[in-house]
Every structure is written in structure tokens, then in C-alpha cells.
Design a protein around this motif. Structure first.
Motif, PDB file in Angstrom:
ATOM      1  N   ASP A 132     -91.451  -3.099  49.088  1.00  0.00           N
ATOM      2  CA  ASP A 132     -92.120  -3.094  47.775  1.00  0.00           C
ATOM      3  C   ASP A 132     -91.269  -2.431  46.691  1.00  0.00           C
ATOM      4  O   ASP A 132     -91.449  -2.718  45.510  1.00  0.00           O
ATOM      5  N   ASN A 133     -90.360  -1.557  47.091  1.00  0.00           N
ATOM      6  CA  ASN A 133     -89.498  -0.878  46.124  1.00  0.00           C
ATOM      7  C   ASN A 133     -88.133  -1.537  46.000  1.00  0.00           C
ATOM      8  O   ASN A 133     -87.188  -0.926  45.510  1.00  0.00           O
ATOM      9  N   ALA A 156     -83.886   2.966  45.168  1.00  0.00           N
ATOM     10  CA  ALA A 156     -85.349   2.988  45.146  1.00  0.00           C
ATOM     11  C   ALA A 156     -85.896   3.809  46.308  1.00  0.00           C
ATOM     12  O   ALA A 156     -86.846   4.574  46.150  1.00  0.00           O
ATOM     13  N   VAL A 169     -88.226   7.272  45.960  1.00  0.00           N
ATOM     14  CA  VAL A 169     -89.516   7.467  46.622  1.00  0.00           C
ATOM     15  C   VAL A 169     -89.449   8.693  47.533  1.00  0.00           C
ATOM     16  O   VAL A 169     -90.358   9.527  47.538  1.00  0.00           O
TER      17      VAL A 169
END
Length: 95
Positions: free
Chosen positions: A59-60, A66, A70
Motif C-alpha cells: 500500500d505504501n 516509503a 512508516v
């Protein structure tokens, strides 16, 4: 001391992510994500939710940047703990 531990965890995670990026394109393929999860499972005292971690990575955007963003958010708690959302839990040492 907690900050030192978080820094060590983040440094280890960065090393693991870079080691799993076999082709060096800074994007994790499905096989590279599998390798990363396998390596993360070897961290003593941490229990992972594999499918949630896999979804978070995809999703990232699968990019290493990314994933690091996170991870930093989860470790520093800058989001009030929302990014963790049950991705992992620390296990207490048995006596």
C-alpha cells in the motif's frame, strides 16, 4: 535508553530492507517482501502479523523510502500508535 533501542531497531530494519532488495532497484518485489518478512521473524521478542506487514509495504508503494517512513512513524509514535495497527507486538521475556 528507549531512544537508543528505537534507533537500533530502525538501523537493523534498514539493513534488513537493503539486504532484501536483491536487484537494487529500491522497490521490493513479492519475493523480496517474503525475504524481508522471513528475516523480521528472526528478531527475538517480536511477533509479526505477516499479512498486515505485506499489505502495509504494498500500500505504501513497495519503495524502500516509503517503508522507512512508516517504520520511523511506528517506532517514534508520531502518529499516536496508529501506523502500528497491530503489525507487530513485543513479547515479554519469560522468567
Amino acid at each position: 535508553m528507549k531512544q537508543n533501542l528505537q534507533g537500533d531497531i530502525l538501523q537493523n530494519l534498514i539493513s534488513m530492507v537493503l539486504a532484501c532488495d536483491d536487484d537494487g532497484d529500491m522497490i521490493l518485489s513479492d519475493d523480496e517482501i517474503d525475504d524481508l518478512i522471513f528475516n523480521l521473524e528472526g528478531v527475538h521478542g517480536v511477533q509479526l502479523k505477516e499479512e498486515l506487514i505485506r499489505k502495509m509495504i504494498v500500500d505504501n508503494g513497495r519503495s524502500l523510502n516509503a517503508i522507512m517512513d512508516v517504520a520511523k512513524t511506528v517506532l517514534t509514535g508520531e502518529d499516536g500508535g496508529q501506523a502500528n495497527a497491530g503489525l507487530f507486538q513485543f513479547l515479554e521475556a519469560e522468567s
